[in-house]
Design an enzyme around this catalytic site. Structure first.
Site, PDB file in Angstrom:
ATOM      1  N   HIS B   8       0.822  -1.213   0.000  1.00 48.08           N
ATOM      2  CA  HIS B   8       0.000   0.000   0.000  1.00 48.08           C
ATOM      3  C   HIS B   8       0.851   1.255   0.000  1.00 48.08           C
ATOM      4  O   HIS B   8       2.045   1.220   0.280  1.00 48.08           O
ATOM      5  CB  HIS B   8      -0.947   0.017   1.213  1.00 48.08           C
ATOM      6  CG  HIS B   8      -0.248   0.081   2.545  1.00 48.08           C
ATOM      7  ND1 HIS B   8       0.062  -1.044   3.285  1.00 48.08           N
ATOM      8  CD2 HIS B   8       0.190   1.136   3.282  1.00 48.08           C
ATOM      9  CE1 HIS B   8       0.657  -0.682   4.412  1.00 48.08           C
ATOM     10  NE2 HIS B   8       0.755   0.633   4.439  1.00 48.08           N
ATOM     11  N   HIS B  81       3.995   7.347   3.181  1.00 49.17           N
ATOM     12  CA  HIS B  81       4.970   6.255   3.108  1.00 49.17           C
ATOM     13  C   HIS B  81       4.564   5.260   2.019  1.00 49.17           C
ATOM     14  O   HIS B  81       3.448   5.284   1.514  1.00 49.17           O
ATOM     15  CB  HIS B  81       5.120   5.536   4.459  1.00 49.17           C
ATOM     16  CG  HIS B  81       3.894   4.803   4.918  1.00 49.17           C
ATOM     17  ND1 HIS B  81       2.922   5.371   5.710  1.00 49.17           N
ATOM     18  CD2 HIS B  81       3.460   3.534   4.697  1.00 49.17           C
ATOM     19  CE1 HIS B  81       1.976   4.495   5.962  1.00 49.17           C
ATOM     20  NE2 HIS B  81       2.269   3.358   5.350  1.00 49.17           N
ATOM     21  N   GLU B 132       7.941   1.514   4.692  1.00 48.48           N
ATOM     22  CA  GLU B 132       7.456   0.537   5.659  1.00 48.48           C
ATOM     23  C   GLU B 132       7.707  -0.840   5.066  1.00 48.48           C
ATOM     24  O   GLU B 132       7.458  -1.068   3.870  1.00 48.48           O
ATOM     25  CB  GLU B 132       5.948   0.740   5.895  1.00 48.48           C
ATOM     26  CG  GLU B 132       5.351  -0.246   6.906  1.00 48.48           C
ATOM     27  CD  GLU B 132       3.840  -0.032   7.139  1.00 48.48           C
ATOM     28  OE1 GLU B 132       3.223   0.773   6.406  1.00 48.48           O
ATOM     29  OE2 GLU B 132       3.292  -0.681   8.043  1.00 48.48           O
TER      30      GLU B 132
END
Lengths: 141, 141
Positions: B8, B81, B132
């Site tokens: 994502h 992110h 991430e």
């Protein structure tokens, strides 16, 4: 009109080669194109591929580069836009306008770094994300 | 260690419901979860799915939310992110350190909004992108 897959995330950065080296050396993302200059678009680009999308690393080229302003605000670089594929860029552009979105510039699609026509849509309705729509390869125009 | 697919893109925004409505109404991206609060993480989240990934809309929750600072700098929101999947989060964390990346916080993986362990890595080596890493569902830990 419904957007399709995320084609890429655009990342504006002062040095595409340094950034590509970071993705390769730290993250093992070694599948990257050589840097290519697009003088008409005012950018130098490297595409880094991961299994389901690309990271488009973008460095300003020339005085009129469209990413100068972003890099002034974010000197170390950062995520600049998200690009989604659509089957037909003209239909998508017209749908965006009919739905009240703000298509940037003249709204006339132009050929982007991927060689297919694109438009950009104002970030105000998408949580602050500048959205690029790209005609998917093999599309209608 | 080689990163896998983009799971994502995290988008910090002052109002996740308003942003989700924008993705649905303008872009036809109607496949979205209800808003869910994660008090321990300091965020309220909606996931909007497109065919190959998710957009994680993130709104601050409480005084200590980790995205307050980002929204102070970007009051209208923006891309926060990028999250990539890895087979094993501990191996990934150790590889990141061995390769000279700066793992944020204690470096101890914690359970993120997707219910799997995650770490965050400093943006300095990736063109300004906060990264991430998320253990892929069904992974080793």
């Amino acid at each position: 009109m419904k957007i399709g897959r995320l084609n890429h995330v655009g990342v504006a950065t002062p040095d595409v080669e340094a950034a590509a080296k970071g993705y390769a050396d730290l993250y093992g993302a070694t599948d990257a194109t050589p840097a290519k200059a697009f003088p008409k678009l005012g950018v130098k680009v490297i595409f880094v591929s991961v299994p389901n999308m690309q990271i488009e690393l973008i460095e300003p080229l020339g005085e009129d580069s469209p990413i100068h302003k972003f890099l002034e605000k974010n000197p170390k670089g950062g995520q600049h836009h998200m690009c989604f594929e659509v089957p037909d860029i003209i239909e998508a552009r017209d749908a965006m306008r009919a739905r009240g979105a703000t298509v940037l510039g003249t709204g006339e699609p132009y050929i982007g770094a991927h060689g297919v026509p694109v438009i950009f849509v104002h970030p105000k309705d998408t949580g602050g994300v500048l959205v690029e729509l790209m005609q998917e390869p093999g599309g209608g125009h």
